[in-house]
Design a protein around this motif. Structure first.
Motif, PDB file in Angstrom:
ATOM      1  N   GLN A  26      -4.224   1.539   9.696  1.00 36.04           N
ATOM      2  CA  GLN A  26      -2.637  -0.089   9.973  1.00 36.04           C
ATOM      3  C   GLN A  26      -1.364   0.493   8.774  1.00 36.04           C
ATOM      4  O   GLN A  26      -0.767  -0.306   8.891  1.00 36.04           O
ATOM      5  CB  GLN A  26      -3.536  -0.937   8.746  1.00 36.04           C
ATOM      6  N   HIS A  27      -1.625   1.772   8.850  1.00 38.29           N
ATOM      7  CA  HIS A  27      -0.428   2.268   7.706  1.00 38.29           C
ATOM      8  C   HIS A  27       0.151   1.471   6.538  1.00 38.29           C
ATOM      9  O   HIS A  27       1.061   1.168   6.047  1.00 38.29           O
ATOM     10  CB  HIS A  27       1.154   1.843   8.727  1.00 38.29           C
ATOM     11  N   GLU A  28      -0.791   1.324   5.627  1.00 31.81           N
ATOM     12  CA  GLU A  28      -1.319   0.556   4.686  1.00 31.81           C
ATOM     13  C   GLU A  28      -2.424   1.414   4.292  1.00 31.81           C
ATOM     14  O   GLU A  28      -2.609   2.448   4.067  1.00 31.81           O
ATOM     15  CB  GLU A  28      -1.937  -1.222   4.255  1.00 31.81           C
ATOM     16  N   ILE A  29      -1.643   1.130   2.303  1.00 36.90           N
ATOM     17  CA  ILE A  29      -2.268   1.450   0.919  1.00 36.90           C
ATOM     18  C   ILE A  29      -3.613   1.325   0.590  1.00 36.90           C
ATOM     19  O   ILE A  29      -2.866   0.292   0.566  1.00 36.90           O
ATOM     20  CB  ILE A  29      -1.609   2.771  -0.121  1.00 36.90           C
ATOM     21  N   SER A  30      -4.306   1.524   1.517  1.00 36.45           N
ATOM     22  CA  SER A  30      -5.545   1.160   0.618  1.00 36.45           C
ATOM     23  C   SER A  30      -5.896   0.415  -0.671  1.00 36.45           C
ATOM     24  O   SER A  30      -5.333   0.973  -1.380  1.00 36.45           O
ATOM     25  CB  SER A  30      -7.038   1.450   0.961  1.00 36.45           C
ATOM     26  N   VAL A  31      -6.976  -0.103  -1.212  1.00 39.46           N
ATOM     27  CA  VAL A  31      -7.130  -0.810  -2.214  1.00 39.46           C
ATOM     28  C   VAL A  31      -7.465   0.069  -3.491  1.00 39.46           C
ATOM     29  O   VAL A  31      -7.128   0.568  -4.423  1.00 39.46           O
ATOM     30  CB  VAL A  31      -7.486  -2.106  -2.443  1.00 39.46           C
ATOM     31  N   GLU A  32      -8.736   1.174  -2.534  1.00 35.97           N
ATOM     32  CA  GLU A  32      -8.969   2.456  -4.087  1.00 35.97           C
ATOM     33  C   GLU A  32      -7.879   3.470  -3.177  1.00 35.97           C
ATOM     34  O   GLU A  32      -8.091   3.825  -4.453  1.00 35.97           O
ATOM     35  CB  GLU A  32     -10.637   2.571  -2.385  1.00 35.97           C
ATOM     36  N   ASN A  33      -7.060   3.475  -2.851  1.00 38.27           N
ATOM     37  CA  ASN A  33      -5.836   4.367  -2.566  1.00 38.27           C
ATOM     38  C   ASN A  33      -5.198   4.366  -4.205  1.00 38.27           C
ATOM     39  O   ASN A  33      -4.823   5.267  -4.761  1.00 38.27           O
ATOM     40  CB  ASN A  33      -5.574   4.649  -1.975  1.00 38.27           C
ATOM     41  N   GLU A  34      -4.600   2.957  -3.905  1.00 40.61           N
ATOM     42  CA  GLU A  34      -3.810   2.516  -5.033  1.00 40.61           C
ATOM     43  C   GLU A  34      -4.348   2.519  -6.074  1.00 40.61           C
ATOM     44  O   GLU A  34      -3.913   2.665  -7.101  1.00 40.61           O
ATOM     45  CB  GLU A  34      -3.009   1.093  -4.793  1.00 40.61           C
ATOM     46  N   LYS A  35      -5.984   2.297  -6.323  1.00 40.92           N
ATOM     47  CA  LYS A  35      -5.963   2.195  -7.546  1.00 40.92           C
ATOM     48  C   LYS A  35      -6.221   3.864  -8.321  1.00 40.92           C
ATOM     49  O   LYS A  35      -5.945   3.765  -9.530  1.00 40.92           O
ATOM     50  CB  LYS A  35      -8.320   1.615  -7.543  1.00 40.92           C
ATOM     51  N   ALA A  36      -7.184   4.637  -7.053  1.00 38.18           N
ATOM     52  CA  ALA A  36      -6.906   5.731  -7.611  1.00 38.18           C
ATOM     53  C   ALA A  36      -5.137   6.443  -8.136  1.00 38.18           C
ATOM     54  O   ALA A  36      -5.172   6.793  -9.128  1.00 38.18           O
ATOM     55  CB  ALA A  36      -7.322   6.686  -6.878  1.00 38.18           C
ATOM     56  N   LEU A  37      -4.313   5.792  -7.419  1.00 37.54           N
ATOM     57  CA  LEU A  37      -3.104   6.430  -7.448  1.00 37.54           C
ATOM     58  C   LEU A  37      -2.475   5.978  -9.090  1.00 37.54           C
ATOM     59  O   LEU A  37      -2.323   7.055  -9.985  1.00 37.54           O
ATOM     60  CB  LEU A  37      -1.667   6.030  -7.210  1.00 37.54           C
ATOM     61  N   ASN A  38      -2.780   5.193  -9.372  1.00 42.31           N
ATOM     62  CA  ASN A  38      -2.443   4.278 -10.438  1.00 42.31           C
ATOM     63  C   ASN A  38      -3.350   4.581 -11.695  1.00 42.31           C
ATOM     64  O   ASN A  38      -2.721   5.203 -12.734  1.00 42.31           O
ATOM     65  CB  ASN A  38      -2.952   2.937 -10.313  1.00 42.31           C
ATOM     66  N   LYS A  60       8.911   0.526   2.005  1.00 42.32           N
ATOM     67  CA  LYS A  60       8.533  -1.121   2.089  1.00 42.32           C
ATOM     68  C   LYS A  60       7.345  -0.993   2.347  1.00 42.32           C
ATOM     69  O   LYS A  60       6.937  -2.202   2.057  1.00 42.32           O
ATOM     70  CB  LYS A  60       8.941  -0.523   4.318  1.00 42.32           C
ATOM     71  N   LEU A  61       6.771   0.157   1.449  1.00 43.19           N
ATOM     72  CA  LEU A  61       5.105  -0.626   0.943  1.00 43.19           C
ATOM     73  C   LEU A  61       5.059  -0.503  -0.477  1.00 43.19           C
ATOM     74  O   LEU A  61       5.439   0.001  -0.640  1.00 43.19           O
ATOM     75  CB  LEU A  61       4.773   1.078   1.388  1.00 43.19           C
ATOM     76  N   LYS A  62       4.476  -2.014  -0.385  1.00 43.52           N
ATOM     77  CA  LYS A  62       4.426  -3.047  -1.430  1.00 43.52           C
ATOM     78  C   LYS A  62       3.783  -2.236  -2.826  1.00 43.52           C
ATOM     79  O   LYS A  62       4.471  -1.804  -3.646  1.00 43.52           O
ATOM     80  CB  LYS A  62       3.134  -4.228  -1.656  1.00 43.52           C
ATOM     81  N   ALA A  63       2.898  -1.080  -2.135  1.00 42.42           N
ATOM     82  CA  ALA A  63       2.307  -0.039  -3.663  1.00 42.42           C
ATOM     83  C   ALA A  63       2.954   0.694  -4.109  1.00 42.42           C
ATOM     84  O   ALA A  63       3.244   0.595  -4.845  1.00 42.42           O
ATOM     85  CB  ALA A  63       0.604   0.163  -2.604  1.00 42.42           C
ATOM     86  N   VAL A  64       4.105   1.157  -3.633  1.00 42.42           N
ATOM     87  CA  VAL A  64       5.350   1.963  -3.430  1.00 42.42           C
ATOM     88  C   VAL A  64       5.819   1.600  -4.784  1.00 42.42           C
ATOM     89  O   VAL A  64       6.585   1.412  -5.688  1.00 42.42           O
ATOM     90  CB  VAL A  64       5.968   2.561  -2.545  1.00 42.42           C
ATOM     91  N   GLN A  65       6.430  -0.149  -4.159  1.00 44.40           N
ATOM     92  CA  GLN A  65       7.664  -0.899  -4.704  1.00 44.40           C
ATOM     93  C   GLN A  65       6.696  -0.914  -6.259  1.00 44.40           C
ATOM     94  O   GLN A  65       7.576  -1.223  -7.107  1.00 44.40           O
ATOM     95  CB  GLN A  65       7.613  -1.791  -3.838  1.00 44.40           C
ATOM     96  N   ASN A  66       5.624  -1.264  -6.618  1.00 44.02           N
ATOM     97  CA  ASN A  66       5.213  -1.214  -7.498  1.00 44.02           C
ATOM     98  C   ASN A  66       4.764   0.109  -8.528  1.00 44.02           C
ATOM     99  O   ASN A  66       4.150  -0.167  -9.533  1.00 44.02           O
ATOM    100  CB  ASN A  66       3.949  -2.023  -7.536  1.00 44.02           C
ATOM    101  N   MET A  67       5.079   0.915  -8.416  1.00 44.72           N
ATOM    102  CA  MET A  67       5.775   2.384  -9.062  1.00 44.72           C
ATOM    103  C   MET A  67       6.407   3.033  -8.900  1.00 44.72           C
ATOM    104  O   MET A  67       6.729   2.780  -8.391  1.00 44.72           O
ATOM    105  CB  MET A  67       4.322   3.255  -7.932  1.00 44.72           C
TER     106      MET A  67
END
Length: 287
Positions: A26-38, A60-67
């Protein structure tokens, strides 16, 4: 964790492709992947997003905007710091661009042009899901001369695109360009050829960033799923292919993780590489 050696910081570098790797179908960063990144960032590792996408399509990716994280765009053509400052750009000369464009036009393939003004007639991500007819219309109706009329235009990349049922034409494109120019050629998907300056290279970008920022990477761990990720596999101490990667990409990797729809990035980080466990262990390689 980070160590200090004289004036130089030493750390692990984790270089991550986006489409087909960190992003799910779906061209999204999943919750699990975002958690691992952080968690990786908190542990002091250097994280890099290393993608064929243009900068505008990454942020445009929300998870990227927050990092706060370095972003290497267009296969290493344009490097941005974690504070979003441009550090480096590699461009195609105008004469090279015109010659390659003419060859691609004669071959009758779809052409995307990535510039400092954006992508024309589009970048790749918005085209996912378009019909064959919609794509044909887009490429046939666009006035490519418009690009050349822009002030101080810089050409970062061309993408030759064919329909998924015409994959044999990809080899025609590669054969038509072979040995004629000082360029890098790679494929992010089976139905495209990405053409950049030979200084644009996902692997060279990692080494260039390390030098520019006066860092020392004790390990480089590269995650990817496409042909353009082999460039980062070349410089990695550990290369990780996704379970959804083509066989030829998996064969070049040290490790194969789950698919991008199974949180393969997070799985590799936690279970296979054990980067987030207190006692780090050597990964079990597939070879």
């Amino acid at each position: 964790m980070m160590e200090w050696k004289g004036n130089m910081t030493t750390m692990k570098c984790i270089s991550i492709d986006l489409d087909g790797t960190l992003l799910n179908s779906q061209h999204e960063i999943s919750v699990e992947n975002e958690k691992a990144l952080n968690e990786l960032k908190e542990a002091g590792h250097c994280l890099i997003l290393n993608t064929g996408r243009a900068y505008a399509d990454v942020i445009k990716l929300k998870a990227v905007q927050n990092m706060e994280i370095p972003i290497f765009c267009i296969n290493g053509s344009v490097l941005y710091s974690e504070m979003r400052e441009m550090l480096y750009e590699a461009t195609l000369t105008m004469s090279t661009y015109k010659k390659i464009f003419t060859i691609l036009k004669e071959l009758g393939v779809g052409i995307l042009v990535y510039t400092n003004y954006g992508g024309f007639p589009s970048t790749l991500p918005p085209l996912h899901g378009k019909t064959k007819q919609e794509l044909d219309t887009l490429f046939q109706e666009f006035d490519y001369e418009e690009i050349l009329r822009k002030d101080d235009v810089k050409i970062y990349k061309l993408i030759a695109l064919v329909h998924p049922d015409q994959l044999e034409r990809i080899n025609e494109v590669k054969a038509a360009l072979a040995g004629k120019f000082e360029i890098s050629i790679a494929s992010s998907f089976p139905n495209n050829v990405e053409i950049t300056s030979n200084e644009a290279h996902k692997g060279k970008a990692i080494l260039r960033y390390q030098k520019m920022m006066d860092l020392s990477f004790e390990e480089i761990i590269a995650f990817g799923d496409g042909g353009n990720d082999l460039a980062q596999f070349e410089v990695a101490t550990t290369s990780v292919a996704m379970g959804n990667a083509p066989v030829y990409v998996q064969q070049k990797a040290d490790l194969i993780t789950k698919t991008n729809d199974e949180d393969g990035f997070a799985y590799a980080v936690r279970e296979q590489l054990q980067l987030l466990n207190s006692g780090e262990q050597t990964p079990v390689l597939k070879k």
